[in-house]
Write a protein that holds these residues in place. Structure first.
Motif, PDB file in Angstrom:
ATOM      1  N   UNK A   1       0.849  -1.190   0.000  1.00  0.00           N
ATOM      2  CA  UNK A   1       0.000   0.000   0.000  1.00  0.00           C
ATOM      3  C   UNK A   1       0.888   1.245   0.000  1.00  0.00           C
TER       4      UNK A   1
ATOM      5  N   UNK B   1      13.176  -0.908   3.207  1.00  0.00           N
ATOM      6  CA  UNK B   1      11.731  -1.166   3.182  1.00  0.00           C
ATOM      7  C   UNK B   1      11.333  -1.906   1.902  1.00  0.00           C
TER       8      UNK B   1
ATOM      9  N   UNK C   1      16.667   3.885   4.397  1.00  0.00           N
ATOM     10  CA  UNK C   1      15.461   3.324   5.015  1.00  0.00           C
ATOM     11  C   UNK C   1      14.485   2.855   3.939  1.00  0.00           C
TER      12      UNK C   1
ATOM     13  N   UNK D   1      19.959   8.803   9.898  1.00  0.00           N
ATOM     14  CA  UNK D   1      18.981   9.710   9.300  1.00  0.00           C
ATOM     15  C   UNK D   1      18.883   9.640   7.790  1.00  0.00           C
TER      16      UNK D   1
ATOM     17  N   UNK E   1      11.101  12.290  12.301  1.00  0.00           N
ATOM     18  CA  UNK E   1      11.999  11.873  13.399  1.00  0.00           C
ATOM     19  C   UNK E   1      13.419  12.378  13.183  1.00  0.00           C
TER      20      UNK E   1
ATOM     21  N   UNK F   1      12.604   1.954  13.069  1.00  0.00           N
ATOM     22  CA  UNK F   1      13.092   3.341  13.058  1.00  0.00           C
ATOM     23  C   UNK F   1      12.933   4.006  14.420  1.00  0.00           C
TER      24      UNK F   1
ATOM     25  N   UNK G   1       3.997  -3.232   8.437  1.00  0.00           N
ATOM     26  CA  UNK G   1       4.192  -1.792   8.678  1.00  0.00           C
ATOM     27  C   UNK G   1       4.858  -1.563  10.045  1.00  0.00           C
TER      28      UNK G   1
ATOM     29  N   UNK H   1       0.662   3.579   3.038  1.00  0.00           N
ATOM     30  CA  UNK H   1       1.395   3.149   4.242  1.00  0.00           C
ATOM     31  C   UNK H   1       2.874   3.498   4.094  1.00  0.00           C
ATOM     32  N   UNK H   2       3.380   3.240   2.912  1.00  0.00           N
ATOM     33  CA  UNK H   2       4.783   3.525   2.664  1.00  0.00           C
ATOM     34  C   UNK H   2       5.056   5.019   2.855  1.00  0.00           C
TER      35      UNK H   2
ATOM     36  N   UNK I   1       8.619  -1.949  10.611  1.00  0.00           N
ATOM     37  CA  UNK I   1       9.475  -0.823  10.209  1.00  0.00           C
ATOM     38  C   UNK I   1       9.299   0.381  11.124  1.00  0.00           C
ATOM     39  N   UNK I   2       8.109   0.505  11.689  1.00  0.00           N
ATOM     40  CA  UNK I   2       7.910   1.572  12.683  1.00  0.00           C
ATOM     41  C   UNK I   2       8.847   1.318  13.865  1.00  0.00           C
TER      42      UNK I   2
ATOM     43  N   UNK J   1      17.279   8.694   4.770  1.00  0.00           N
ATOM     44  CA  UNK J   1      15.945   8.211   4.402  1.00  0.00           C
ATOM     45  C   UNK J   1      15.983   7.283   3.187  1.00  0.00           C
TER      46      UNK J   1
ATOM     47  N   UNK K   1       3.356   7.190   4.571  1.00  0.00           N
ATOM     48  CA  UNK K   1       3.229   7.620   5.976  1.00  0.00           C
ATOM     49  C   UNK K   1       4.470   7.219   6.778  1.00  0.00           C
ATOM     50  N   UNK K   2       4.996   6.046   6.447  1.00  0.00           N
ATOM     51  CA  UNK K   2       6.221   5.590   7.129  1.00  0.00           C
ATOM     52  C   UNK K   2       7.391   6.525   6.817  1.00  0.00           C
ATOM     53  N   UNK K   3       7.496   6.900   5.557  1.00  0.00           N
ATOM     54  CA  UNK K   3       8.596   7.784   5.147  1.00  0.00           C
ATOM     55  C   UNK K   3       8.435   9.175   5.764  1.00  0.00           C
ATOM     56  N   UNK K   4       7.196   9.617   5.879  1.00  0.00           N
ATOM     57  CA  UNK K   4       6.949  10.922   6.518  1.00  0.00           C
ATOM     58  C   UNK K   4       7.359  10.879   7.977  1.00  0.00           C
ATOM     59  N   UNK K   5       6.998   9.770   8.644  1.00  0.00           N
ATOM     60  CA  UNK K   5       7.378   9.604  10.063  1.00  0.00           C
ATOM     61  C   UNK K   5       8.893   9.620  10.204  1.00  0.00           C
ATOM     62  N   UNK K   6       9.523   8.920   9.291  1.00  0.00           N
ATOM     63  CA  UNK K   6      10.994   8.853   9.343  1.00  0.00           C
ATOM     64  C   UNK K   6      11.585  10.259   9.180  1.00  0.00           C
ATOM     65  N   UNK K   7      11.065  10.994   8.198  1.00  0.00           N
ATOM     66  CA  UNK K   7      11.578  12.347   7.943  1.00  0.00           C
ATOM     67  C   UNK K   7      11.356  13.244   9.155  1.00  0.00           C
TER      68      UNK K   7
ATOM     69  N   UNK L   1      -0.695  -6.662   6.761  1.00  0.00           N
ATOM     70  CA  UNK L   1      -0.365  -5.263   6.430  1.00  0.00           C
ATOM     71  C   UNK L   1       0.111  -4.522   7.675  1.00  0.00           C
TER      72      UNK L   1
END
Lengths: 212, 182
Positions: free
Chosen positions: A61, B24, B20, B15, A75, B57, B50, A64-65, B53-54, B17, A67-73, B46
């Motif tokens: 999805x 992923x 990461x 850091x 953080x 990180x 997800x 989801x990807x 990976x949460x 990305x 949102x994960x990348x946004x969270x990473x950015x 799903x």
């Protein structure tokens, strides 16, 4: 080779969807148990293939990807400082600590110097030695039975810095402080005097009391 | 030459990305499939894929390179997350309903596949993991040995044992109705 020994071979042939070698094929043709196992193993491999294809049909999805990348950015919003910045920061802190320590030591030294080397004993200066300094208050002083609190002396403030000085005091000086003086006392008396920050005596302790 | 998972992880912790994202892309699909085969639910799968990976990180990630590969660590996290989901209660969704646009769906025996999925889910972890990794993910014995942290011989013997259990289940499913009714 026994049937039990052949089973791992049969399983591996089925897993690889490969044809068994001649010897194994001959065994499978004559051994019903092994033949049956061979068929179920092959069926199992086919079913696994179906399951694999079905599971692989899924597409990750994107939401989801993202949102994960946004969270990473979020953080890692603040890029990590390079090592040299850390070293420079540490050096600055050490320098600041050194300067602060130096300034504090100087301040202590200034405080240690008596503001008024002489006890203001109504204009009479006496030879005296500072014994020690302490921060105290009037109640702490009154608890010391050796010291005679001087009447009319202004009270010490809480936490006021006092000095205890040793001095040879003339009986007249003692009298001027409000201490009862025996007329027979002729010579100076060794005494410890509690002096406030203003230089005024607050209490006296006669060290040599043989004359009392 | 592609960068190793561990190298990507180190960059990611600093850091990076892109590192990461690469990690992923490389590991998420297989983790999803592992979770799907283990839980039987695409929704759970799903979530688990997800969440792995949460956690990776997050500050609490406790991956230690000296104790094993990152891939092994990721499967371990996924396995633990699925256990947590299982403790919360049965997963209602049937795996076959989760797959949309199933081209082969009409051509195969859904009943047999569904039964096999159930049998797989009910297996002990040690057997199920090797079936998923060796036969559904088609990983080599060497890879699986590294992932689960056991010798190749153990992987092979567990796989054969697991397949024997599943074969017995298939044999039972294939038995004619009159045999089953006896």
């Amino acid at each position: 080779m026994t049937c039990k020994e052949r089973i791992p071979e049969i399983v591996e042939y089925a897993r690889r969807r490969a044809e068994p070698d001649t010897e194994t094929r001959a065994h499978l043709a004559t051994c019903s148990a092994c033949g049956e196992r061979w068929e179920t193993e092959r069926q199992l491999t086919s079913q696994f293939r179906i399951m694999r294809i079905r599971a692989a049909a899924r597409r990750p999805l994107e939401a989801r990807r993202e949102s994960l990348m946004r969270d990473f950015a979020r953080k890692h919003k603040h890029a990590p400082m390079p090592a040299w910045v850390w070293a420079l920061s540490a050096a600055a802190v050490l320098l600041f600590a050194a300067v602060l320590g130096h300034a504090t030591r100087n301040r202590v030294r200034v405080n240690a110097v008596p503001a008024s080397p002489a006890i203001r004993t109504h204009g009479v200066r006496t030879q005296q030695t500072i014994l020690y300094e302490a921060s105290t208050d009037a109640s702490a002083l009154s608890g010391d039975e050796d010291f005679i609190a001087l009447p009319y002396a202004p009270p010490l403030a809480a936490g006021e810095l006092i000095r205890v000085v040793h001095a040879d005091l003339d009986p007249d000086v003692l009298a001027s402080m409000g201490i009862d003086v025996d007329p027979s006392w002729a010579s100076e008396l060794p005494a410890d005097v509690v002096v406030g920050e203003d230089g005024l005596p607050r209490a006296v302790r006669i060290v040599d009391n043989t004359q009392f | 030459m592609p960068r190793s998972d561990e190298e990507l992880y180190r960059l990611m912790r600093k850091g990076d990305q892109d590192a990461f994202a690469e990690l992923y892309e490389r590991r998420e699909p297989a983790l999803y499939r592992y979770a799907l085969h283990t839980s039987g639910s695409s929704i759970v799968a799903e979530e688990v894929a997800h969440e792995v990976f949460v956690q990776l990180m997050g500050a609490g990630a406790r991956f230690d390179e000296s104790r094993g590969s990152l891939e092994s660590y990721l499967y371990g996290v996924a396995r633990n997350l699925i256990r947590v989901v299982r403790r919360q209660g049965p997963v209602e969704e049937a795996i076959d309903r989760a797959i949309e646009h199933d081209i082969l769906g009409d051509l195969i025996s859904n009943e047999t596949t569904a039964a096999l999925h159930r049998a797989l889910r009910e297996m002990p972890d040690r057997y199920r993991d090797v079936v998923i990794l060796c036969d559904l993910e088609e990983r080599s014995y060497e890879d699986v040995a590294r992932i689960i942290g056991h010798p190749i011989g153990t992987v092979r013997s567990r796989l054969h044992r697991a397949r024997a259990l599943l074969s017995a289940k298939l044999k039972w499913l294939n038995a004619p109705a009159e045999v089953l009714s006896k």
